[in-house]
Write a protein that holds these residues in place. Sequence first.
Motif, PDB file in Angstrom:
ATOM      1  N   LEU A  81      19.944  -4.101  27.664  1.00  0.00           N
ATOM      2  CA  LEU A  81      19.028  -5.199  27.929  1.00  0.00           C
ATOM      3  C   LEU A  81      18.166  -4.816  29.120  1.00  0.00           C
ATOM      4  CD1 LEU A  81      19.825  -7.217  30.613  1.00  0.00           C
ATOM      5  CD2 LEU A  81      21.838  -7.522  29.173  1.00  0.00           C
ATOM      6  N   SER A  82      16.999  -5.421  29.188  1.00  0.00           N
ATOM      7  CA  SER A  82      16.114  -5.158  30.322  1.00  0.00           C
ATOM      8  C   SER A  82      15.442  -6.450  30.737  1.00  0.00           C
ATOM      9  CB  SER A  82      15.069  -4.091  29.976  1.00  0.00           C
ATOM     10  OG  SER A  82      14.263  -4.511  28.892  1.00  0.00           O
ATOM     11  N   ALA A  83      15.182  -6.564  32.031  1.00  0.00           N
ATOM     12  CA  ALA A  83      14.614  -7.795  32.576  1.00  0.00           C
ATOM     13  C   ALA A  83      13.905  -7.493  33.889  1.00  0.00           C
ATOM     14  CB  ALA A  83      15.706  -8.842  32.795  1.00  0.00           C
ATOM     15  N   TRP A  84      13.085  -8.447  34.302  1.00  0.00           N
ATOM     16  CA  TRP A  84      12.418  -8.411  35.592  1.00  0.00           C
ATOM     17  C   TRP A  84      13.043  -9.477  36.483  1.00  0.00           C
ATOM     18  CZ3 TRP A  84       8.967  -4.639  36.729  1.00  0.00           C
ATOM     19  CH2 TRP A  84       8.400  -3.940  35.649  1.00  0.00           C
ATOM     20  N   LEU A  85      13.358  -9.122  37.727  1.00  0.00           N
ATOM     21  CA  LEU A  85      14.009 -10.029  38.674  1.00  0.00           C
ATOM     22  C   LEU A  85      13.115 -10.229  39.881  1.00  0.00           C
ATOM     23  CD1 LEU A  85      17.549  -8.336  38.739  1.00  0.00           C
ATOM     24  CD2 LEU A  85      16.605  -9.834  36.980  1.00  0.00           C
ATOM     25  N   SER A  86      13.082 -11.464  40.391  1.00  0.00           N
ATOM     26  CA  SER A  86      12.319 -11.754  41.607  1.00  0.00           C
ATOM     27  C   SER A  86      13.193 -12.556  42.549  1.00  0.00           C
ATOM     28  CB  SER A  86      11.044 -12.534  41.276  1.00  0.00           C
ATOM     29  OG  SER A  86      10.306 -12.797  42.460  1.00  0.00           O
TER      30      SER A  86
ATOM     31  N   LEU B 142      15.912  -5.855  48.174  1.00  0.00           N
ATOM     32  CA  LEU B 142      15.627  -6.823  47.125  1.00  0.00           C
ATOM     33  C   LEU B 142      14.493  -7.775  47.492  1.00  0.00           C
ATOM     34  CD1 LEU B 142      19.297  -7.719  46.106  1.00  0.00           C
ATOM     35  CD2 LEU B 142      17.830  -5.907  45.233  1.00  0.00           C
ATOM     36  N   SER B 143      13.821  -7.522  48.594  1.00  0.00           N
ATOM     37  CA  SER B 143      12.702  -8.382  48.970  1.00  0.00           C
ATOM     38  C   SER B 143      11.415  -7.864  48.343  1.00  0.00           C
ATOM     39  CB  SER B 143      12.553  -8.427  50.494  1.00  0.00           C
ATOM     40  OG  SER B 143      12.314  -7.131  51.006  1.00  0.00           O
ATOM     41  N   ASP B 144      10.382  -8.687  48.384  1.00  0.00           N
ATOM     42  CA  ASP B 144       9.083  -8.276  47.870  1.00  0.00           C
ATOM     43  C   ASP B 144       8.572  -7.070  48.648  1.00  0.00           C
ATOM     44  OD1 ASP B 144       9.320 -10.481  46.323  1.00  0.00           O
ATOM     45  OD2 ASP B 144       7.805 -11.675  47.356  1.00  0.00           O
ATOM     46  N   SER B 145       7.701  -6.308  47.999  1.00  0.00           N
ATOM     47  CA  SER B 145       7.089  -5.149  48.648  1.00  0.00           C
ATOM     48  C   SER B 145       5.581  -5.220  48.483  1.00  0.00           C
ATOM     49  CB  SER B 145       7.651  -3.857  48.040  1.00  0.00           C
ATOM     50  OG  SER B 145       7.381  -3.808  46.656  1.00  0.00           O
ATOM     51  N   THR B 146       4.912  -4.193  48.952  1.00  0.00           N
ATOM     52  CA  THR B 146       3.454  -4.117  48.857  1.00  0.00           C
ATOM     53  C   THR B 146       3.083  -2.776  48.251  1.00  0.00           C
ATOM     54  OG1 THR B 146       3.211  -5.490  50.825  1.00  0.00           O
ATOM     55  CG2 THR B 146       1.285  -4.240  50.133  1.00  0.00           C
ATOM     56  N   ASP B 147       2.190  -2.788  47.252  1.00  0.00           N
ATOM     57  CA  ASP B 147       1.796  -1.531  46.619  1.00  0.00           C
ATOM     58  C   ASP B 147       0.723  -0.826  47.423  1.00  0.00           C
ATOM     59  OD1 ASP B 147      -0.629  -2.780  46.074  1.00  0.00           O
ATOM     60  OD2 ASP B 147      -0.169  -3.150  43.960  1.00  0.00           O
TER      61      ASP B 147
ATOM     62  N   LYS C 161       0.926  -7.734  46.718  1.00  0.00           N
ATOM     63  CA  LYS C 161       2.329  -8.134  46.750  1.00  0.00           C
ATOM     64  C   LYS C 161       3.010  -7.755  45.438  1.00  0.00           C
ATOM     65  CE  LYS C 161       5.066 -12.386  46.538  1.00  0.00           C
ATOM     66  NZ  LYS C 161       5.000 -13.849  46.547  1.00  0.00           N
ATOM     67  N   VAL C 162       4.172  -7.137  45.551  1.00  0.00           N
ATOM     68  CA  VAL C 162       4.975  -6.789  44.377  1.00  0.00           C
ATOM     69  C   VAL C 162       6.271  -7.589  44.466  1.00  0.00           C
ATOM     70  CG1 VAL C 162       6.137  -4.970  43.106  1.00  0.00           C
ATOM     71  CG2 VAL C 162       3.983  -4.487  44.281  1.00  0.00           C
ATOM     72  N   ALA C 163       6.387  -8.614  43.633  1.00  0.00           N
ATOM     73  CA  ALA C 163       7.516  -9.540  43.720  1.00  0.00           C
ATOM     74  C   ALA C 163       8.574  -9.295  42.663  1.00  0.00           C
ATOM     75  CB  ALA C 163       7.008 -10.978  43.607  1.00  0.00           C
ATOM     76  N   TRP C 164       8.287  -8.430  41.679  1.00  0.00           N
ATOM     77  CA  TRP C 164       9.175  -8.276  40.537  1.00  0.00           C
ATOM     78  C   TRP C 164       9.827  -6.899  40.522  1.00  0.00           C
ATOM     79  CZ3 TRP C 164      10.553 -12.270  37.511  1.00  0.00           C
ATOM     80  CH2 TRP C 164       9.771 -13.428  37.595  1.00  0.00           C
TER      81      TRP C 164
ATOM     82  N   LYS D  53      13.863 -23.468  54.845  1.00  0.00           N
ATOM     83  CA  LYS D  53      13.150 -24.368  53.931  1.00  0.00           C
ATOM     84  C   LYS D  53      12.159 -23.630  53.045  1.00  0.00           C
ATOM     85  CE  LYS D  53       9.421 -25.485  57.192  1.00  0.00           C
ATOM     86  NZ  LYS D  53       8.708 -26.597  57.879  1.00  0.00           N
ATOM     87  N   ASN D  54      11.815 -22.395  53.407  1.00  0.00           N
ATOM     88  CA  ASN D  54      10.867 -21.612  52.614  1.00  0.00           C
ATOM     89  C   ASN D  54      11.553 -20.628  51.662  1.00  0.00           C
ATOM     90  OD1 ASN D  54       8.524 -22.747  53.860  1.00  0.00           O
ATOM     91  ND2 ASN D  54       8.885 -21.416  55.644  1.00  0.00           N
ATOM     92  N   VAL D  55      12.842 -20.812  51.440  1.00  0.00           N
ATOM     93  CA  VAL D  55      13.574 -19.878  50.597  1.00  0.00           C
ATOM     94  C   VAL D  55      12.933 -19.802  49.217  1.00  0.00           C
ATOM     95  CG1 VAL D  55      15.233 -21.621  49.786  1.00  0.00           C
ATOM     96  CG2 VAL D  55      15.864 -19.204  49.798  1.00  0.00           C
ATOM     97  N   ALA D  56      12.855 -18.558  48.704  1.00  0.00           N
ATOM     98  CA  ALA D  56      12.156 -18.322  47.435  1.00  0.00           C
ATOM     99  C   ALA D  56      13.058 -18.608  46.245  1.00  0.00           C
ATOM    100  CB  ALA D  56      11.669 -16.877  47.377  1.00  0.00           C
ATOM    101  N   SER D  57      12.438 -18.979  45.139  1.00  0.00           N
ATOM    102  CA  SER D  57      13.183 -19.196  43.898  1.00  0.00           C
ATOM    103  C   SER D  57      13.737 -17.876  43.373  1.00  0.00           C
ATOM    104  CB  SER D  57      12.282 -19.835  42.842  1.00  0.00           C
ATOM    105  OG  SER D  57      11.940 -21.149  43.211  1.00  0.00           O
ATOM    106  N   LYS D  58      14.826 -17.975  42.625  1.00  0.00           N
ATOM    107  CA  LYS D  58      15.421 -16.802  41.974  1.00  0.00           C
ATOM    108  C   LYS D  58      14.975 -16.812  40.514  1.00  0.00           C
ATOM    109  CE  LYS D  58      17.203 -15.934  45.842  1.00  0.00           C
ATOM    110  NZ  LYS D  58      16.357 -16.948  46.489  1.00  0.00           N
ATOM    111  N   LEU D  59      14.199 -15.807  40.131  1.00  0.00           N
ATOM    112  CA  LEU D  59      13.476 -15.817  38.865  1.00  0.00           C
ATOM    113  C   LEU D  59      13.843 -14.614  38.018  1.00  0.00           C
ATOM    114  CD1 LEU D  59       9.954 -16.602  40.401  1.00  0.00           C
ATOM    115  CD2 LEU D  59      11.649 -18.251  39.595  1.00  0.00           C
ATOM    116  N   VAL D  60      13.852 -14.797  36.695  1.00  0.00           N
ATOM    117  CA  VAL D  60      14.156 -13.725  35.747  1.00  0.00           C
ATOM    118  C   VAL D  60      13.199 -13.830  34.569  1.00  0.00           C
ATOM    119  CG1 VAL D  60      15.865 -12.719  34.171  1.00  0.00           C
ATOM    120  CG2 VAL D  60      16.609 -13.681  36.363  1.00  0.00           C
TER     121      VAL D  60
END
Length: 811
Positions: A107-112, A285-290, A295-298, A369-376
């Motif tokens: 299986l394959s997925a994108w995580l944020s 596991l945090s966002d990066s920058t290309d 912003k690279v979030a995935w 309070k600014n915690v990011a959502s966990k997305l798939v």
Amino acid sequence: MSSADQDTISKAPTGLLMSNYFTIKNPTNNSSDSSFRFKSNSAFISNNNKVLVLAHGTSTNSADNTAAGSGWPFPIYPAVTDKTGSYGAAWSNLDTAYFKAGKPQTLSAWLSFGSGESSETVNGQGMALVLQNNQDGSTEMGAGQEGLGVYGYDKTTNKGLSTSLATPEAVAKTAVQNSIALEFDTQKQDSASAIYPPIMYSIDALYSYYSANTFDTKSISVPAPAGFPDDTVLGAAGSYGHIALTYPSDPATYYPLSIDNTSFYNSLDKGYSMFHIHRQQGADLSDSTDAEGNKVAWHHLTFRWMPSADLKTATISYSFNDRDPDGSINNRDNRIDDNITVDMAQLGNITSDSKIYWGFTGANNNINKNVASKLVSVESIPDLVNASIDTTVTDTTKNKVMFDDPDGGTGDTTDRKVASGDKMQLDYKLTYEDGREDWKNIAAKIILPKNITYDTADGNIGTIKYENGKTEPIPASALSTASDGLQTINYTFLQNLGNISATSKIADIIINGTAVNETDADIKVNDQPAIFTGSNNIESTSTPRFTVLYKKDWTLNLTNPMTDPVTLIYQQDDATLNLSTKLNYTGKTSPQFTANDPIHYQISVGNHNLTYNTTVSANSDTLSDVIPLRTVIEKAGLDFWSLFPNNETQKVTISAIDNDGVTSNTTTYNIQVEPNHLLELNADEALQFQSINYLSLKEYIHRANNYDVSVTSYRNPWMLQVSASELTNGDSKFNGVIVNKNASTTTILTNNPAIIASDNKSYDTETTTSISKLNKWTTDSGLLLRNYGLSSSKKYSGTLTWTIMDYDNSL
């Protein structure tokens, strides 16, 4: 949801429709213990149906709060609210997305996870990919916060100055049962950190109930539990995240430790840490920058399951950050690849046909309070469609194939340099391997590498060749060009791929063009992605990077200094075929050839194209090389002598390419294959003797015709043997024998094989010897008929048998 989360969802890589494959329900496996407050499921599917939102914000569901203790005029104890944070789980629908435990799965997925920014609390807590085997797995869930929606509740009971812990069995009972998890933990819960104090979830008249919040507390002195895989350690670390495999429902996973939380709760001196398997502490596991500042979030995840034949163990292999969000292959430093052997008994009773649940759980903290959502965003479902893509770029002028390894290996060792003007071919080979459905409605989005002028003269930009023999042109109208010059093909296949209703499992997309570089410097061509989006599966790839060399204003000249033709003795022992070459330049400044520069020879012989590489040994104006052609041919797995048949002339053509991609002229070598040795015998058809009166007493009867025998030899001394049968006519026999007579001896040949001629010399050219001349036959010598007496008056006949053989002292 925050605007930042909505922006991340809108920019998610293309995923499948989540509602087709996932179920989200409230948990029913919760503990009856009132202090267990994880009663809800915060997960939902985004409004575009492409993203699973596992946890969002810091809000706590009202079902997870406790009420204040009754009492007048003041409550006996306060209500506990807003402590569990947001947490959730999404499980596969067993009708459309089941996972057979006894079969290899992918299986394959994108995580944020979130940006991280100045603190890891902005993207904490994290998520997990979970396999579980429960009767109604769609309602399974563990604790939130450090439990990530999959682990147990580490109940710590506090009364005054005393602290007691729930048993490991009780903690494990509140986790997702019969499970194996791959965690992506974005926040380390370490007792030594003041950032993560214990969390009180409930209180009553006598006790307060906490999570010690210490699942990642490290201790190198505690050994791994028996039966756990190698490289199992207690606790974890790593700024902005770690990855590890865990056994959530195994009591041995949870280990009690003495902790130091004196800064917060003087009496809370115990807590649980967790055993982590194959802990990867360097996972950011945090966002990066290309490179362009975007912003690279995935983060891409490829997960593979390979069970053993006896279903006792399975190998889990995963690749994290193996692809960039545009679908291109990533082999850079932030990629993580691992292989882990796990105990399948953790999933309970398993047969080869067991359908188990798989899915994602996630949790947010309630600190920031600014915690990011966990997305798939999921792009491939286990066993629904298993497919792969092999992508190559070939310099057909130089027969140089360049490829990338989609599994994170080192890829090819080609130098990846092409010359301006070389013919190029892009090849995207899609292969359907197996699955429950055909790969349907495949839409290709191919971004083409720059510095290639693509062929569209026939009105098409490419061709799809199917395994079933059909071809499908891709019209040039499918090609668009952006303002930055990048060209993109958007095209939907006319055929599905598979073996259910589809008639082909393979589709090969071929795109041709010519490399171009009109500048005075080499140009590095970046890899470009290609995404193939079906309604039930998504695969991506990218072209390899390569360099187009700048045009050179000099020429490379190749000459053949050998005598034409080159002689090769057929099947000679230890035969070699070493071809000398001579190279020089016209118009290049010295040094013309530079030490250690590679020279690449392209060789054509028969219908085979071969290569030979060498290196310049020292600076020089002229380069002389010797190509060991027989060695080259045999290393290529070809039979040397089948390419050079006996008594034939074979052409070998050679050209050379230097380190700058300059290609020489082609020169030809004519290889004349001569026999190793030759021995042939030719005899006249009939030997006749003179007629005599039957009363004749003449002893020798002479030959009546000019009979002769000849031997042709080449590098082969020889001996000649002859024998004769009796001369007969029906039942009558001639009273005599055939003999070979010379001045000194007479040898009977009838029924007596005898050597009558020989030559012990080896000739370098074909030599034919007449036996009558060699033995100086006369009327009275050579083959004669010896008469023993009276014979009936008849015509007699018989047979001469000639045998040619190697000379006694010959090869």
